[in-house]
Design a protein around this motif. Structure first.
Motif, PDB file in Angstrom:
ATOM      1  N   UNK A  28      27.273  52.977  57.983  1.00 16.29           N
ATOM      2  CA  UNK A  28      27.917  52.951  56.666  1.00 16.29           C
ATOM      3  C   UNK A  28      28.325  51.542  56.262  1.00 16.29           C
ATOM      4  N   UNK A  29      28.508  50.662  57.223  1.00  8.74           N
ATOM      5  CA  UNK A  29      28.848  49.276  56.907  1.00  8.74           C
ATOM      6  C   UNK A  29      27.608  48.444  56.596  1.00  8.74           C
ATOM      7  N   UNK A  30      26.469  48.842  57.124  1.00  6.79           N
ATOM      8  CA  UNK A  30      25.227  48.070  56.964  1.00  6.79           C
ATOM      9  C   UNK A  30      24.496  48.417  55.672  1.00  6.79           C
ATOM     10  N   UNK A  31      24.563  49.665  55.235  1.00  5.86           N
ATOM     11  CA  UNK A  31      23.769  50.147  54.104  1.00  5.86           C
ATOM     12  C   UNK A  31      23.910  49.296  52.841  1.00  5.86           C
ATOM     13  N   UNK A  32      25.110  48.894  52.420  1.00  2.00           N
ATOM     14  CA  UNK A  32      25.181  48.076  51.204  1.00  2.00           C
ATOM     15  C   UNK A  32      24.431  46.750  51.324  1.00  2.00           C
ATOM     16  N   UNK A  33      24.417  46.158  52.503  1.00  4.54           N
ATOM     17  CA  UNK A  33      23.701  44.899  52.689  1.00  4.54           C
ATOM     18  C   UNK A  33      22.191  45.107  52.632  1.00  4.54           C
ATOM     19  N   UNK A  34      21.727  46.236  53.141  1.00  4.68           N
ATOM     20  CA  UNK A  34      20.297  46.530  53.081  1.00  4.68           C
ATOM     21  C   UNK A  34      19.835  46.684  51.633  1.00  4.68           C
ATOM     22  N   UNK A  35      20.614  47.385  50.841  1.00  2.00           N
ATOM     23  CA  UNK A  35      20.231  47.581  49.441  1.00  2.00           C
ATOM     24  C   UNK A  35      20.382  46.302  48.622  1.00  2.00           C
ATOM     25  N   UNK A  36      21.372  45.494  48.935  1.00  4.74           N
ATOM     26  CA  UNK A  36      21.550  44.258  48.175  1.00  4.74           C
ATOM     27  C   UNK A  36      20.443  43.243  48.491  1.00  4.74           C
ATOM     28  N   UNK A  37      19.787  43.370  49.647  1.00  8.10           N
ATOM     29  CA  UNK A  37      18.692  42.460  49.984  1.00  8.10           C
ATOM     30  C   UNK A  37      17.558  42.568  48.973  1.00  8.10           C
ATOM     31  N   UNK A  38      17.325  43.772  48.463  1.00  8.60           N
ATOM     32  CA  UNK A  38      16.288  43.962  47.442  1.00  8.60           C
ATOM     33  C   UNK A  38      16.647  43.212  46.163  1.00  8.60           C
ATOM     34  N   UNK A  39      17.908  43.298  45.768  1.00  3.25           N
ATOM     35  CA  UNK A  39      18.341  42.581  44.564  1.00  3.25           C
ATOM     36  C   UNK A  39      18.258  41.070  44.748  1.00  3.25           C
ATOM     37  N   UNK A  40      18.656  40.600  45.932  1.00  2.00           N
ATOM     38  CA  UNK A  40      18.557  39.160  46.206  1.00  2.00           C
ATOM     39  C   UNK A  40      17.103  38.695  46.184  1.00  2.00           C
ATOM     40  N   UNK A  41      16.216  39.502  46.719  1.00  3.41           N
ATOM     41  CA  UNK A  41      14.792  39.145  46.736  1.00  3.41           C
ATOM     42  C   UNK A  41      14.227  39.048  45.325  1.00  3.41           C
ATOM     43  N   UNK A  55       6.503  47.599  37.241  1.00  5.00           N
ATOM     44  CA  UNK A  55       7.050  48.944  37.209  1.00  5.00           C
ATOM     45  C   UNK A  55       6.845  49.676  38.536  1.00  5.00           C
ATOM     46  N   UNK A  56       5.708  49.471  39.165  1.00  2.00           N
ATOM     47  CA  UNK A  56       5.436  50.141  40.446  1.00  2.00           C
ATOM     48  C   UNK A  56       6.433  49.696  41.512  1.00  2.00           C
ATOM     49  N   UNK A  57       6.772  48.421  41.506  1.00  6.32           N
ATOM     50  CA  UNK A  57       7.737  47.923  42.487  1.00  6.32           C
ATOM     51  C   UNK A  57       9.123  48.474  42.217  1.00  6.32           C
ATOM     52  N   UNK A  58       9.505  48.559  40.963  1.00  8.64           N
ATOM     53  CA  UNK A  58      10.826  49.057  40.621  1.00  8.64           C
ATOM     54  C   UNK A  58      10.939  50.579  40.816  1.00  8.64           C
ATOM     55  N   UNK A  59       9.828  51.282  40.748  1.00  7.77           N
ATOM     56  CA  UNK A  59       9.847  52.730  40.956  1.00  7.77           C
ATOM     57  C   UNK A  59      10.120  53.086  42.411  1.00  7.77           C
ATOM     58  N   UNK A  60       9.719  52.225  43.338  1.00  9.49           N
ATOM     59  CA  UNK A  60       9.922  52.489  44.760  1.00  9.49           C
ATOM     60  C   UNK A  60      11.390  52.614  45.141  1.00  9.49           C
ATOM     61  N   UNK A  61      12.206  51.625  44.849  1.00 14.31           N
ATOM     62  CA  UNK A  61      13.628  51.731  45.209  1.00 14.31           C
ATOM     63  C   UNK A  61      14.369  52.800  44.425  1.00 14.31           C
ATOM     64  N   UNK A  62      13.909  53.093  43.198  1.00  7.22           N
ATOM     65  CA  UNK A  62      14.597  54.084  42.389  1.00  7.22           C
ATOM     66  C   UNK A  62      14.428  55.446  43.010  1.00  7.22           C
TER      67      UNK A  62
END
Length: 62
Positions: A28-41, A55-62
């Motif tokens: 539960x402490x790691x999950x926010x960092x994993x998701x924020x890595x996508x935004x940083x990238x 659009x294909x790339x953005x559909x994956x995380x959604x």
């Protein structure tokens, strides 16, 4: 050449410590960092290369 070796050693130690930290942390402490890595990238890719995801790339995380 000595500086290159030092950078390699410090980078290797940093990677090892980061791996140990991720292994011992709660999920539960790691999950926010994993998701924020996508935004940083996405942000760094746009700033450094002017590349925006399709659009294909953005559909994956959604």
């Amino acid at each position: 050449m000595d500086l290159l070796i030092l950078v390699g050693l410090v980078g290797g130690c940093a990677q090892w410590l980061l791996t140990e930290a991720w292994a011992s942390a709660q999920v539960s402490a790691i999950a926010p960092y994993s998701y924020s890595a996508l935004l940083w990238s996405i942000g760094l890719g746009w700033l450094a290369f002017g590349d925006l995801p399709g659009l294909a790339m953005l559909a994956g995380p959604a």
